[in-house]
Scaffold this motif. Structure first.
Motif, PDB file in Angstrom:
ATOM      1  N   VAL A  45      -1.493   2.027 -17.600  1.00 16.21           N
ATOM      2  CA  VAL A  45      -0.145   2.427 -17.207  1.00 16.21           C
ATOM      3  C   VAL A  45       0.409   1.376 -16.255  1.00 16.21           C
ATOM      4  CG1 VAL A  45       1.273   4.174 -16.050  1.00 16.21           C
ATOM      5  CG2 VAL A  45      -0.668   4.883 -17.468  1.00 16.21           C
ATOM      6  N   GLY A  46       1.595   0.884 -16.550  1.00 14.48           N
ATOM      7  CA  GLY A  46       2.255  -0.079 -15.685  1.00 14.48           C
ATOM      8  C   GLY A  46       3.143   0.620 -14.679  1.00 14.48           C
ATOM      9  N   GLY A 112      -0.895   7.093  -6.972  1.00 13.50           N
ATOM     10  CA  GLY A 112      -1.767   8.227  -6.744  1.00 13.50           C
ATOM     11  C   GLY A 112      -1.434   9.407  -7.627  1.00 13.50           C
ATOM     12  N   THR A 113      -0.153   9.637  -7.866  1.00 11.87           N
ATOM     13  CA  THR A 113       0.258  10.735  -8.736  1.00 11.87           C
ATOM     14  C   THR A 113      -0.205  10.484 -10.166  1.00 11.87           C
ATOM     15  OG1 THR A 113       2.188  11.183  -7.345  1.00 11.87           O
ATOM     16  CG2 THR A 113       2.241  12.048  -9.591  1.00 11.87           C
ATOM     17  N   ILE A 114      -0.160   9.249 -10.592  1.00  7.97           N
ATOM     18  CA  ILE A 114      -0.589   8.906 -11.946  1.00  7.97           C
ATOM     19  C   ILE A 114      -2.109   8.935 -12.057  1.00  7.97           C
ATOM     20  CG2 ILE A 114      -0.647   7.102 -13.714  1.00  7.97           C
ATOM     21  CD1 ILE A 114       1.978   6.032 -12.413  1.00  7.97           C
ATOM     22  N   GLY A 115      -2.793   8.250 -11.127  1.00  7.60           N
ATOM     23  CA  GLY A 115      -4.198   7.997 -11.371  1.00  7.60           C
ATOM     24  C   GLY A 115      -5.091   7.903 -10.172  1.00  7.60           C
ATOM     25  N   ALA A 116      -4.864   8.722  -9.147  1.00 10.51           N
ATOM     26  CA  ALA A 116      -5.863   8.777  -8.079  1.00 10.51           C
ATOM     27  C   ALA A 116      -7.147   9.394  -8.632  1.00 10.51           C
ATOM     28  CB  ALA A 116      -5.352   9.610  -6.907  1.00 10.51           C
ATOM     29  N   VAL A 117      -8.281   8.913  -8.165  1.00  3.34           N
ATOM     30  CA  VAL A 117      -9.566   9.434  -8.620  1.00  3.34           C
ATOM     31  C   VAL A 117      -9.661  10.916  -8.239  1.00  3.34           C
ATOM     32  CG1 VAL A 117     -12.070   9.268  -8.391  1.00  3.34           C
ATOM     33  CG2 VAL A 117     -10.669   7.191  -8.427  1.00  3.34           C
ATOM     34  N   GLY A 118      -9.943  11.754  -9.203  1.00  2.00           N
ATOM     35  CA  GLY A 118     -10.078  13.185  -8.947  1.00  2.00           C
ATOM     36  C   GLY A 118     -11.530  13.609  -8.869  1.00  2.00           C
ATOM     37  N   LYS A 132      -6.311   3.149 -16.063  1.00  2.00           N
ATOM     38  CA  LYS A 132      -6.158   1.784 -15.563  1.00  2.00           C
ATOM     39  C   LYS A 132      -4.704   1.562 -15.145  1.00  2.00           C
ATOM     40  CE  LYS A 132     -10.370   0.325 -16.160  1.00  2.00           C
ATOM     41  NZ  LYS A 132     -10.963   1.671 -16.241  1.00  2.00           N
ATOM     42  N   LEU A 133      -4.508   1.166 -13.902  1.00  2.00           N
ATOM     43  CA  LEU A 133      -3.182   0.952 -13.338  1.00  2.00           C
ATOM     44  C   LEU A 133      -2.914  -0.543 -13.161  1.00  2.00           C
ATOM     45  CD1 LEU A 133      -3.454   3.615 -10.482  1.00  2.00           C
ATOM     46  CD2 LEU A 133      -2.371   3.930 -12.715  1.00  2.00           C
TER      47      LEU A 133
END
Length: 225
Positions: A45-46, A112-118, A132-133
């Motif tokens: 994700v860009g 963080g909203t897209i891809g913070a480690v959960g 992947k960001l």
């Protein structure tokens, strides 16, 4: 999720109507998590925004890199005209430093909203816990320009469509808006559409709503928005 801001009720956008914590107007992402849908490792994700803190402890594991670049060798290895764009590129500053400090708080929040480690017991949980960001920064202290926004959109299109070491960009996130209609920006979004890249846009903020008045880029007619 056992992440601090999920368990204390702060991540209202991730909840659903029949969860505890609950929110009938949330995305219901937590239902997906309950069913094991947490791994999007193959998805890039860009982030088109400010820069983001890719070394943040809740983001570092999901920081994507440009496979066509060799870090810190001072060369444009992938031939896109940008030197050492490993984590992305800063089009506002015209350099490869995509995180410039505390002023990049909005871009970091978006990341963080897209891809913070959960599930790691700290901070927040992103929509997908493994993803992947990458970043194309065009917003700074004084906002940003449409010209730089176009460069940022095209940056990810080129990464995905190049012949050598293509990056599988599935979507870009565009939590920004303002200004009038720009045919040049609409054309850039259409180039992304041709490359099968979703363009996720903010539909408004602070009382602005694109159901009642045009708000760009969310009000462009491109099919990928």
């Amino acid at each position: 999720s056992n992440d601090t801001y999920y368990t204390n009720g702060s991540l209202w956008g991730m909840y659903g109507g029949f969860l505890n914590p609950g929110n009938a107007f949330g995305s219901s992402a937590a239902y997906a998590w309950q069913n094991g849908k947490t791994d999007c490792s193959a998805v890039y994700v860009g982030i088109i925004d400010e820069g983001y803190m890719y070394m943040h402890p809740d983001l570092a594991a999901n920081a994507g890199i440009n496979p066509g670049e060799i870090a810190s060798n001072g060369k444009d290895d992938d031939g896109n005209g940008l030197v050492d764009d490993v984590y992305g590129w800063d089009f506002a500053g015209n350099n490869n430093t995509v995180f410039d400090g505390a002023d990049d708080d909005h871009g970091t929040h978006v990341a963080g909203t897209i891809g913070a480690v959960g599930g790691n017991g700290i901070g927040v949980a992103g929509m997908c816990w493994k993803v992947k960001l990458m970043n194309a920064k065009f917003l700074g202290k004084r906002g940003g320009t449409t010209a730089d926004a176009i460069k940022a959109v095209d940056y990810f299109t080129v990464l995905k469509t190049r012949a050598v070491n293509p990056v599988p960009i599935a979507a870009t996130n565009n939590s920004w808006g303002g200004g009038g209609y720009s045919q040049a920006l609409a054309d850039a979004i259409e180039r992304a559409n041709a490359a099968d890249i979703l363009f996720v846009a903010a539909a408004g903020n602070n009382g602005t709503n694109n159901d009642t008045a045009p708000h760009y880029p969310s009000s462009y007619a491109n099919a990928n928005i």
